[in-house]
Design a protein around this motif. Structure first.
Motif, short mmCIF file in Angstrom:
data_model
loop_
_atom_site.label_atom_id
_atom_site.label_comp_id
_atom_site.label_asym_id
_atom_site.label_seq_id
_atom_site.Cartn_x
_atom_site.Cartn_y
_atom_site.Cartn_z
N THR A 160 0.82 -1.21 0.00
CA THR A 160 0.00 0.00 0.00
C THR A 160 0.86 1.26 0.00
O THR A 160 0.50 2.26 -0.63
N ILE A 161 2.01 1.20 0.68
CA ILE A 161 2.86 2.39 0.76
C ILE A 161 4.02 2.33 -0.23
O ILE A 161 4.95 3.15 -0.16
N GLY A 162 3.99 1.35 -1.13
CA GLY A 162 4.96 1.31 -2.21
C GLY A 162 6.27 0.60 -1.93
O GLY A 162 7.22 0.73 -2.70
N GLN A 163 6.33 -0.17 -0.85
CA GLN A 163 7.54 -0.93 -0.53
C GLN A 163 7.38 -2.36 -1.05
O GLN A 163 7.10 -3.30 -0.30
N PHE A 164 7.56 -2.53 -2.35
CA PHE A 164 7.20 -3.77 -3.01
C PHE A 164 8.10 -4.94 -2.63
O PHE A 164 7.64 -6.08 -2.54
N ASP A 165 9.39 -4.70 -2.43
CA ASP A 165 10.29 -5.79 -2.03
C ASP A 165 9.91 -6.34 -0.66
O ASP A 165 9.89 -7.56 -0.44
N VAL A 166 9.61 -5.43 0.25
CA VAL A 166 9.17 -5.85 1.59
C VAL A 166 7.85 -6.62 1.48
O VAL A 166 7.68 -7.69 2.09
N ALA A 167 6.93 -6.10 0.70
CA ALA A 167 5.63 -6.75 0.53
C ALA A 167 5.80 -8.16 -0.04
O ALA A 167 5.17 -9.11 0.44
N GLN A 168 6.66 -8.30 -1.06
CA GLN A 168 6.84 -9.62 -1.69
C GLN A 168 7.41 -10.63 -0.71
O GLN A 168 6.97 -11.78 -0.66
N ARG A 169 8.36 -10.19 0.09
CA ARG A 169 8.98 -11.11 1.05
C ARG A 169 7.95 -11.66 2.03
O ARG A 169 7.93 -12.86 2.32
N ASP A 172 5.28 -13.91 0.30
CA ASP A 172 5.86 -15.23 0.06
C ASP A 172 5.87 -16.07 1.33
O ASP A 172 5.61 -17.27 1.30
N ARG A 173 6.17 -15.43 2.46
CA ARG A 173 6.20 -16.16 3.73
C ARG A 173 4.80 -16.64 4.10
O ARG A 173 4.63 -17.77 4.60
N TYR A 174 3.79 -15.82 3.86
CA TYR A 174 2.40 -16.23 4.10
C TYR A 174 2.08 -17.47 3.27
O TYR A 174 1.55 -18.46 3.79
N ALA A 175 2.44 -17.44 1.99
CA ALA A 175 2.17 -18.58 1.11
C ALA A 175 2.94 -19.83 1.56
O ALA A 175 2.40 -20.95 1.52
N GLU A 176 4.17 -19.64 2.03
CA GLU A 176 4.96 -20.77 2.52
C GLU A 176 4.31 -21.43 3.73
O GLU A 176 4.26 -22.67 3.84
#
Length: 241
Positions: A160-169, A172-176
Protein backbone atom coordinates in the motif's frame (compact mmCIF):
# COMPACT_ATOMS: atom_id res chain seq x y z
CA UNK A 1 11.86 3.94 22.63
CA UNK A 2 8.55 5.24 23.96
CA UNK A 3 7.80 4.11 27.51
CA UNK A 4 4.66 2.19 28.36
CA UNK A 5 1.98 4.14 30.18
CA UNK A 6 2.04 3.54 33.91
CA UNK A 7 -1.65 2.94 34.55
CA UNK A 8 -1.14 3.42 38.27
CA UNK A 9 -0.41 7.09 37.60
CA UNK A 10 -3.48 7.80 35.48
CA UNK A 11 -5.74 10.60 36.74
CA UNK A 12 -8.36 9.63 39.30
CA UNK A 13 -11.15 11.53 37.55
CA UNK A 14 -11.42 9.11 34.64
CA UNK A 15 -14.74 7.41 33.93
CA UNK A 16 -13.75 4.13 32.31
CA UNK A 17 -16.72 1.72 32.28
CA UNK A 18 -16.17 -1.52 34.18
CA UNK A 19 -16.79 -3.50 30.98
CA UNK A 20 -14.75 -1.26 28.67
CA UNK A 21 -13.83 -2.88 25.36
CA UNK A 22 -11.29 -1.28 23.05
CA UNK A 23 -12.94 -2.65 19.91
CA UNK A 24 -16.22 -0.99 20.91
CA UNK A 25 -14.44 2.25 21.75
CA UNK A 26 -12.72 2.16 18.36
CA UNK A 27 -16.08 1.59 16.69
CA UNK A 28 -17.48 4.58 18.60
CA UNK A 29 -14.61 6.71 17.29
CA UNK A 30 -15.35 5.63 13.71
CA UNK A 31 -19.02 6.48 14.14
CA UNK A 32 -18.14 9.82 15.74
CA UNK A 33 -15.98 10.62 12.71
CA UNK A 34 -18.78 9.75 10.27
CA UNK A 35 -21.39 11.70 12.24
CA UNK A 36 -19.16 14.77 12.45
CA UNK A 37 -18.63 14.72 8.68
CA UNK A 38 -22.41 14.41 8.31
CA UNK A 39 -22.96 17.54 10.37
CA UNK A 40 -24.79 16.04 13.36
CA UNK A 41 -25.26 19.04 15.71
CA UNK A 42 -24.77 16.98 18.86
CA UNK A 43 -21.61 15.35 17.53
CA UNK A 44 -20.24 18.65 16.21
CA UNK A 45 -20.71 20.09 19.69
CA UNK A 46 -18.91 17.12 21.26
CA UNK A 47 -15.97 17.36 18.89
CA UNK A 48 -15.62 21.13 19.17
CA UNK A 49 -15.67 20.88 22.95
CA UNK A 50 -12.41 18.94 22.66
CA UNK A 51 -11.08 20.27 19.34
CA UNK A 52 -12.33 23.87 19.08
CA UNK A 53 -10.66 24.44 15.69
CA UNK A 54 -12.71 21.69 14.01
CA UNK A 55 -15.06 23.05 11.35
CA UNK A 56 -18.63 21.78 10.97
CA UNK A 57 -19.08 19.64 7.86
CA UNK A 58 -15.35 19.05 7.48
CA UNK A 59 -13.65 15.74 8.15
CA UNK A 60 -11.65 14.80 11.21
CA UNK A 61 -9.13 11.99 11.27
CA UNK A 62 -9.70 8.70 13.07
CA UNK A 63 -6.96 9.76 15.46
CA UNK A 64 -8.86 12.97 16.22
CA UNK A 65 -12.05 11.00 16.89
CA UNK A 66 -10.19 8.62 19.20
CA UNK A 67 -8.74 11.61 21.04
CA UNK A 68 -12.26 13.01 21.56
CA UNK A 69 -13.47 9.68 22.97
CA UNK A 70 -10.46 9.51 25.30
CA UNK A 71 -10.91 13.07 26.55
CA UNK A 72 -14.62 12.52 27.18
CA UNK A 73 -13.67 9.60 29.42
CA UNK A 74 -11.18 11.75 31.29
CA UNK A 75 -7.93 10.53 29.73
CA UNK A 76 -5.17 12.65 28.24
CA UNK A 77 -5.30 10.70 24.98
CA UNK A 78 -6.10 7.42 23.23
CA UNK A 79 -2.85 5.82 24.38
CA UNK A 80 -3.71 6.38 28.04
CA UNK A 81 -7.23 5.09 27.45
CA UNK A 82 -5.92 1.97 25.70
CA UNK A 83 -3.49 1.31 28.54
CA UNK A 84 -6.27 1.55 31.10
CA UNK A 85 -8.50 -0.79 29.11
CA UNK A 86 -5.81 -3.43 28.71
CA UNK A 87 -4.99 -3.24 32.41
CA UNK A 88 -8.66 -3.70 33.23
CA UNK A 89 -9.28 -6.48 30.70
CA UNK A 90 -6.17 -8.55 31.16
CA UNK A 91 -5.26 -8.23 34.81
CA UNK A 92 -1.71 -8.66 33.50
CA UNK A 93 -2.48 -11.97 31.76
CA UNK A 94 -1.82 -12.87 28.12
CA UNK A 95 -0.70 -9.40 27.15
CA UNK A 96 0.98 -10.69 24.00
CA UNK A 97 -2.36 -11.82 22.62
CA UNK A 98 -4.05 -8.57 23.62
CA UNK A 99 -1.39 -6.45 21.93
CA UNK A 100 -1.44 -8.69 18.85
CA UNK A 101 -5.19 -8.21 18.42
CA UNK A 102 -5.05 -4.48 19.14
CA UNK A 103 -2.16 -3.83 16.77
CA UNK A 104 -3.74 -5.95 14.06
CA UNK A 105 -7.07 -4.13 14.32
CA UNK A 106 -5.58 -0.65 14.54
CA UNK A 107 -3.39 -1.32 11.49
CA UNK A 108 -6.38 -2.52 9.45
CA UNK A 109 -8.16 0.67 10.56
CA UNK A 110 -5.35 2.69 9.01
CA UNK A 111 -5.57 0.68 5.78
CA UNK A 112 -9.36 0.97 5.62
CA UNK A 113 -9.13 4.71 6.24
CA UNK A 114 -7.07 5.31 3.12
CA UNK A 115 -3.43 4.63 3.98
CA UNK A 116 -1.36 5.26 0.84
CA UNK A 117 1.92 6.57 -0.51
CA UNK A 118 0.42 10.05 -0.08
CA UNK A 119 0.54 9.75 3.71
CA UNK A 120 3.48 11.31 5.49
CA UNK A 121 6.57 9.22 6.06
CA UNK A 122 5.80 9.14 9.80
CA UNK A 123 2.28 7.80 9.13
CA UNK A 124 3.58 5.17 6.73
CA UNK A 125 6.21 4.04 9.22
CA UNK A 126 3.66 3.91 12.04
CA UNK A 127 1.49 1.53 10.03
CA UNK A 128 4.37 -0.70 8.93
CA UNK A 129 5.94 -0.91 12.39
CA UNK A 130 2.57 -1.64 13.98
CA UNK A 131 2.15 -4.56 11.57
CA UNK A 132 5.59 -5.87 12.51
CA UNK A 133 4.78 -5.47 16.20
CA UNK A 134 1.55 -7.44 15.73
CA UNK A 135 3.57 -10.23 14.09
CA UNK A 136 5.98 -10.28 17.02
CA UNK A 137 3.20 -10.64 19.57
CA UNK A 138 1.45 -13.34 17.51
CA UNK A 139 4.72 -15.28 17.46
CA UNK A 140 4.68 -15.21 21.26
CA UNK A 141 1.04 -16.08 21.83
CA UNK A 142 -0.63 -17.25 18.62
CA UNK A 143 -0.89 -20.15 16.23
CA UNK A 144 0.76 -20.74 12.88
CA UNK A 145 -2.38 -19.29 11.28
CA UNK A 146 -1.97 -16.10 13.34
CA UNK A 147 1.65 -15.95 12.19
CA UNK A 148 0.65 -16.32 8.56
CA UNK A 149 -2.04 -13.66 8.79
CA UNK A 150 0.45 -11.31 10.45
CA UNK A 151 2.76 -11.83 7.46
CA UNK A 152 -0.20 -10.96 5.24
CA UNK A 153 -0.81 -7.74 7.17
CA UNK A 154 2.81 -6.66 6.77
CA UNK A 155 2.60 -7.40 3.04
CA UNK A 156 -0.63 -5.41 2.75
CA UNK A 157 0.81 -2.35 4.47
CA UNK A 158 4.05 -2.56 2.49
CA UNK A 159 2.41 -2.80 -0.93
CA UNK A 160 0.00 0.00 0.00
CA UNK A 161 2.86 2.39 0.76
CA UNK A 162 4.96 1.31 -2.21
CA UNK A 163 7.54 -0.93 -0.53
CA UNK A 164 7.20 -3.77 -3.01
CA UNK A 165 10.29 -5.79 -2.03
CA UNK A 166 9.17 -5.85 1.59
CA UNK A 167 5.63 -6.75 0.53
CA UNK A 168 6.84 -9.62 -1.69
CA UNK A 169 8.98 -11.11 1.05
CA UNK A 170 6.12 -11.26 3.53
CA UNK A 171 3.53 -12.37 0.97
CA UNK A 172 5.86 -15.23 0.06
CA UNK A 173 6.20 -16.16 3.73
CA UNK A 174 2.40 -16.23 4.10
CA UNK A 175 2.17 -18.58 1.11
CA UNK A 176 4.96 -20.77 2.52
CA UNK A 177 3.19 -21.15 5.85
CA UNK A 178 -0.08 -22.06 4.13
CA UNK A 179 1.70 -24.68 2.00
CA UNK A 180 3.56 -26.13 4.99
CA UNK A 181 0.50 -26.24 7.31
CA UNK A 182 -2.58 -26.53 5.06
CA UNK A 183 -4.86 -27.82 7.82
CA UNK A 184 -4.13 -24.79 9.99
CA UNK A 185 -5.48 -22.29 7.47
CA UNK A 186 -8.94 -21.50 6.09
CA UNK A 187 -10.02 -21.25 2.46
CA UNK A 188 -10.06 -17.47 2.76
CA UNK A 189 -6.36 -17.49 3.68
CA UNK A 190 -5.61 -18.91 0.24
CA UNK A 191 -7.72 -16.19 -1.34
CA UNK A 192 -5.98 -13.47 0.68
CA UNK A 193 -2.57 -14.90 -0.17
CA UNK A 194 -3.37 -14.93 -3.88
CA UNK A 195 -4.75 -11.38 -3.69
CA UNK A 196 -1.55 -10.12 -2.03
CA UNK A 197 0.63 -11.76 -4.66
CA UNK A 198 -1.49 -10.35 -7.50
CA UNK A 199 -1.59 -6.86 -6.02
CA UNK A 200 2.18 -6.75 -5.58
CA UNK A 201 2.67 -7.93 -9.16
CA UNK A 202 0.30 -5.23 -10.41
CA UNK A 203 1.85 -2.42 -8.38
CA UNK A 204 5.38 -3.50 -9.34
CA UNK A 205 4.50 -3.73 -13.04
CA UNK A 206 4.99 -7.47 -13.53
CA UNK A 207 3.72 -9.07 -16.73
CA UNK A 208 1.78 -11.94 -15.13
CA UNK A 209 -0.65 -9.77 -13.17
CA UNK A 210 -3.76 -10.77 -15.17
CA UNK A 211 -3.28 -14.47 -14.47
CA UNK A 212 -2.51 -13.84 -10.81
CA UNK A 213 -5.54 -11.62 -10.34
CA UNK A 214 -7.79 -14.16 -12.07
CA UNK A 215 -6.49 -16.83 -9.70
CA UNK A 216 -7.19 -14.60 -6.70
CA UNK A 217 -10.74 -13.99 -7.96
CA UNK A 218 -11.36 -17.73 -8.41
CA UNK A 219 -10.16 -18.46 -4.89
CA UNK A 220 -12.26 -15.63 -3.44
CA UNK A 221 -15.40 -16.89 -5.21
CA UNK A 222 -14.70 -20.39 -3.87
CA UNK A 223 -14.67 -19.33 -0.20
CA UNK A 224 -17.47 -21.30 1.43
CA UNK A 225 -18.61 -18.90 4.15
CA UNK A 226 -20.70 -16.10 2.66
CA UNK A 227 -19.39 -13.33 4.93
CA UNK A 228 -15.77 -14.42 4.51
CA UNK A 229 -16.30 -14.56 0.74
CA UNK A 230 -17.69 -11.01 0.81
CA UNK A 231 -14.64 -9.79 2.71
CA UNK A 232 -12.29 -11.45 0.21
CA UNK A 233 -14.14 -9.91 -2.74
CA UNK A 234 -14.20 -6.52 -0.99
CA UNK A 235 -10.45 -6.74 -0.49
CA UNK A 236 -9.95 -7.55 -4.17
CA UNK A 237 -11.96 -4.49 -5.11
CA UNK A 238 -10.04 -2.16 -2.82
CA UNK A 239 -7.34 0.13 -4.21
CA UNK A 240 -4.51 0.47 -4.95
CA UNK A 241 -3.89 -1.90 -7.86
Amino acid sequence: MEDFVDVTSLPSNTSLPSNADLAQLRAQAKELRRAFAGGSPAVVARVRAVLPSSHEGAEITLRDAQFVIARELGFDGWRDLAAAVVAQQSGGRDLDRWFAVELNNSTWDLIDNGLSELNSRDEQEQALYAAYAAAYHWLQAGTVANHGRAESLIATVAVTIGQFDVAQRHADRYAELIAAHPAAFADWDRAFSAEATARIASRAGHSDVDQLKAQAQRLAQAVENREERRICEQRLAAPPW
